[in-house]
Enzyme design. Structure first.
Site, PDB file in Angstrom:
ATOM      1  N   CYS A  40      16.562  -4.742  -5.363  1.00 31.39           N
ATOM      2  CA  CYS A  40      15.142  -5.450  -5.188  1.00 31.39           C
ATOM      3  C   CYS A  40      14.391  -5.109  -3.937  1.00 31.39           C
ATOM      4  O   CYS A  40      13.340  -5.133  -3.611  1.00 31.39           O
ATOM      5  CB  CYS A  40      15.503  -6.790  -5.505  1.00 31.39           C
ATOM      6  SG  CYS A  40      16.267  -8.051  -4.313  1.00 31.39           S
ATOM      7  N   HIS A 209      16.364 -13.155  -3.535  1.00 31.14           N
ATOM      8  CA  HIS A 209      15.670 -11.996  -4.068  1.00 31.14           C
ATOM      9  C   HIS A 209      14.519 -11.692  -2.976  1.00 31.14           C
ATOM     10  O   HIS A 209      14.024 -12.258  -2.271  1.00 31.14           O
ATOM     11  CB  HIS A 209      14.737 -12.412  -5.390  1.00 31.14           C
ATOM     12  CG  HIS A 209      14.206 -11.301  -6.063  1.00 31.14           C
ATOM     13  ND1 HIS A 209      14.933 -10.277  -6.761  1.00 31.14           N
ATOM     14  CD2 HIS A 209      12.878 -11.194  -6.247  1.00 31.14           C
ATOM     15  CE1 HIS A 209      14.106  -9.408  -7.276  1.00 31.14           C
ATOM     16  NE2 HIS A 209      12.916  -9.964  -7.268  1.00 31.14           N
ATOM     17  N   ASN A 230       6.867  -9.568  -6.867  1.00 28.81           N
ATOM     18  CA  ASN A 230       7.883  -9.512  -7.234  1.00 28.81           C
ATOM     19  C   ASN A 230       8.392  -8.143  -7.802  1.00 28.81           C
ATOM     20  O   ASN A 230       7.707  -7.805  -8.770  1.00 28.81           O
ATOM     21  CB  ASN A 230       8.306 -10.657  -8.299  1.00 28.81           C
ATOM     22  CG  ASN A 230       9.511 -10.577  -8.697  1.00 28.81           C
ATOM     23  OD1 ASN A 230      10.657  -9.737  -8.323  1.00 28.81           O
ATOM     24  ND2 ASN A 230       9.942 -11.677  -9.508  1.00 28.81           N
TER      25      ASN A 230
END
Length: 792
Positions: A40, A209, A230
């Site tokens: 990520c 994250h 995101n």
């Protein structure tokens, strides 16, 4: 793996995916998402890069410098005719050429692991991802953070801001970030910390994250907010008090994008990653170093750390980036940690705690686990000389202690001021590391190795064992502590650094006026210099001149030199106007706060002239110990059934007793006199409590020689405590010097008359002391027997 262009499948692939422009040029606003891999941070970084490219001149502004083949005229990458692509990435201290082919992994749901939903055939993000992951061992990516990833991908300087820290000025962070972002000087990403499943569902945020920041603005109501993306393909979006998901409020097709108030960012995110354009600085220097980490017994100090001297030629801003090089062994540590976390989370899911609507935390791979250790940088203003402790003197600037591969310190440097830059670490697991220190500055810098403040350095390795861990001066066993004779031939500045292996053991080092003899107790008047209060792990005592040693007037013998004594937290008795210790022989004592605190240590002595350091043997080294039965202080006010002539609470009294010795002539003896406490099973132990109870007693103990048949009550005194004076009992006890049990004078001819010897104890001003007595230990070169005490 599937080839998407080039080789023998080039024609069919191009026909399937379209023209070069479609493969390499985004026609619509970018919407990059991650699918399967635990990267990520990489995809968030790619999102930040594409947003920057969109805001500041298109892809050409970023990709031309890092990717080949590239069409500079059209401003986008080209499809390689032979399937080979070359990327330029900042990795392990330098820009490196990373070559890959065009074979890319594909998931069941999508063509590529990283895909642009608005430009589904766009190829270069997946190629860039592959090149990056190749540097980190492949698609089994152990995790990183977006600040590190952007540094590798673009060479932009990473800064990690801990936005929940009390030390962070959030107003300054916002103002600085927003202005630089609008000018195109910085790319911004965010990272969350650990979140529970319930918190993730409630907030719409994934734990551990990374997110890309696409915009910063202040709305008409003065609310500061960020447009955040995101990168997870089916990821959560913010459900808090802000404007919510962009797709809900503006019907934007961009995946996982939402507005969030800066106050909510501060509350729910852990790190703000700022990657700065290195072209903001006029000068850059890279210094590479290999560091074999110090042994545990020297790890609490900075004495073995890499240190640099830096002198700016003009006033100006200096940024120093410490970059820890990645090693395969380190990646293995991270993968094992990730696997254990993954197993634990899967077990929790199987138990009914599975998260709904979000990617599992173990797949996010945001931050490296703490198992990889921490790094930081200190900046000191100490004439460019080496330092030994981070708080002696106090650093002027320090980078965050961080488990990322990079940490950054920024400060305003003054022209011609020599600074000392120190690389430091905590908990790095491998025995050695490579680092790069990158200096970014507005003015030219002169950088070199920092030199020792004192030219001569001596190290002694030692241990506090069961036999030598005597405790502080409040302990009766203080004399057992390791001690050294320090021989100084000429006046010199001096430093004494004591570094313990154990983290939690308070230690202290003292330099004592004792002519190289073992010290049983300490008084302020005895101290030359001390490290002061006991410090955990490490202690430092110094006698140094105020004038820098590198100056022309810094000779230790210069009569006009001003100086000072630095002694721990300010304690210590000496005040050296010249900042030097005179020639002579001294005693160095190293001690722990409590008795029986066992650990190894390193004693490091620095001086401007060669010195000599010798271990002082233990007090009873090479000698036999004979203990007399303790003489108990249970005086009775009305009778003489106990020892003493009268006695009781506060009354004057007197006690005299002797014990006859059976010993050979010419035996060397000395006495140790201590207050002891009677415990269970008639075990007698020297304790501070016993010494305190006996402190009202004035005591004198002697060794006397008696002539057989003589009527004298007092013999010839061979040795005595306190030079014959009555002394109060102390925790350390009383002692005599060594003496020889010999004849009174040389004899003419043969003399068969043999003298006898006895130990005499005399007390004054005693009081009733239940279970407390005075014990005499005889240290001797030959066997000695002692008879019971007799009053006289």
């Amino acid at each position: 793996m599937k080839a998407l262009s080039g080789h023998d499948t080039a024609s069919s692939d191009l026909e399937k995916f379209g023209t070069t422009d479609k493969l390499m040029l985004a026609r619509n606003d970018s919407d990059l998402v991650q699918d399967i891999t635990t990267d990520c941070s990489v995809v968030a970084s790619l999102c930040a890069i594409t947003q920057y490219a969109s805001d500041h001149g298109g892809q050409a502004s970023m990709l031309e410098a890092v990717m080949s083949p590239y069409d500079a005229a059209k401003g986008h990458p080209l499809v390689s005719e032979n399937g080979k692509y070359i990327f330029r990435m900042q990795f392990n201290g330098t820009f490196r050429k990373v070559t890959i082919d065009d074979r890319l992994p594909a998931s069941k749901s999508r063509a590529l692991f990283v895909v642009d939903r608005q430009n589904p055939y766009l190829l270069w993000p997946a190629l860039l991802e592959k090149a990056y992951l190749k540097l980190h061992g492949g698609y089994d990516f152990p995790g990183s953070n977006s600040g590190t990833d952007l540094w590798v991908l673009t060479g932009w300087i990473p800064e990690q801001v801990f936005i929940q820290s009390d030390e962070t000025d959030l107003g300054l962070v916002w103002t600085r970030s927003k202005g630089a972002f609008e000018r195109g000087h910085v790319m911004i990403t965010l990272g969350t910390g650990r979140l529970t499943s319930e918190e993730e569902t409630l907030l719409g945020l994934a734990g551990q994250h990374d997110y890309a920041v696409l915009k910063l603005e202040v709305d008409s109501n003065g609310v500061r907010r960020m447009l955040v993306k995101n990168p997870w393909c089916d990821g959560l979006v913010w459900r808090g008090h802000g404007l919510g998901s962009v797709s809900e409020t503006t019907r934007s097709p961009t995946t996982g994008t939402f507005w969030i108030d800066f106050e909510d960012v501060v509350q729910y995110y852990e790190s703000l990653y700022l990657n700065w354009d290195p072209s903001l600085f006029n000068y850059r220097q890279d210094h590479h170093l290999n560091w074999v980490l110090p042994k545990k017994a020297t790890s609490h100090s900075l004495a073995s750390n890499p240190q640099y001297a830096m002198v700016p030629e003009e006033d100006g801003t200096v940024w120093i980036l410490l970059n820890r090089h990645i090693q395969d062994a380190e990646l293995d540590i991270i993968r094992r940690k990730r696997q254990s976390v993954s197993t634990a989370l899967k077990d929790a899911d199987n138990a009914g705690n599975a998260k709904q609507g979000a990617a599992p935390t173990f797949q996010s791979g945001t931050t490296m686990p703490n198992d990889v250790g921490f790094i930081t940088i200190y900046v000191f203003s100490v004439d460019g000389k080496r330092v030994q402790l981070p708080d002696r003197p106090r650093w002027i600037k320090r980078a965050p202690l961080i488990d990322s591969p990079q940490t950054l310190v920024c400060f305003e440097a003054r022209r011609a001021v020599p600074y000392t830059i120190v690389v430091a670490q905590s908990g790095l697991p491998l025995p050695s590391y490579s680092f790069t220190l990158s200096f970014f500055s507005s003015a030219s810098l002169v950088i070199g190795s920092a030199l020792e403040m004192l030219a001569h350095q001596y190290e002694v390795l030692g241990e506090w064992s069961r036999a030598t861990a005597g405790g502080s001066v409040a302990s009766p066993d203080f004399v057992l502590n390791p001690q050294y004779a320090l021989i100084i031939p000429k006046p010199t500045p001096l430093s004494l650094l004591l570094d313990a292996e154990a983290d939690d053991v308070p230690v202290r080092v003292d330099l004592v006026w004792a002519r190289g003899q073992r010290v049983a107790s300490l008084a302020v008047r005895d101290l030359v210099v001390s490290s002061g209060e006991y410090q955990r792990g490490c202690a430092l005592a110094t006698v140094t001149p105020r004038t820098p040693l590198s100056s022309a007037a810094s000779s230790p013998t210069a009569p006009h030199m001003s100086g000072s004594v630095s002694s721990g937290n300010g304690s210590g008795s000496a005040g050296f106007g010249s900042g030097v210790v005179d020639a002579g022989t001294y005693t160095v004592v190293v001690s722990t706060f409590e008795r029986a605190q066992l650990t190894r240590y390193t004693l490091r002595v620095g001086s401007a002239v060669p010195i000599e350091l010798r271990t002082i043997p233990a007090e009873d080294s090479g000698k036999l110990r004979t203990s007399l039965e303790p003489l108990m202080l249970t005086f009775d006010r009305t009778s003489r059934s106990g020892h003493g002539e009268c006695l009781g609470d506060g009354d004057e009294c007197e006690l005299r007793a002797y014990a006859v010795l059976n010993a050979r002539l010419n035996t060397r003896v000395s006495l140790i006199v201590q207050a002891v406490e009677r415990r269970a099973h008639n075990v007698y132990t020297a304790t501070a409590a016993a010494a305190a109870a006996a402190s009202t007693i004035a005591l004198r103990v002697s060794i006397e020689r008696m002539t057989p048949g003589s009527s004298r009550r007092i013999g010839d005194v061979i040795a005595t405590t306190g030079d014959g004076e009555f002394l109060d009992m102390t925790v350390a006890g009383l002692r005599t010097g060594d003496s020889t049990l010999g004849r009174a004078s040389p004899q003419q001819g043969r003399d068969l008359t043999m003298p006898c010897f006895r130990v005499v104890m005399e007390m004054r001003k005693g009081r009733r002391l239940p279970n407390v007595g005075i014990r005499v230990d005889i240290l001797s070169s030959d066997r000695v027997e002692a008879q019971p005490w007799v009053e006289f």
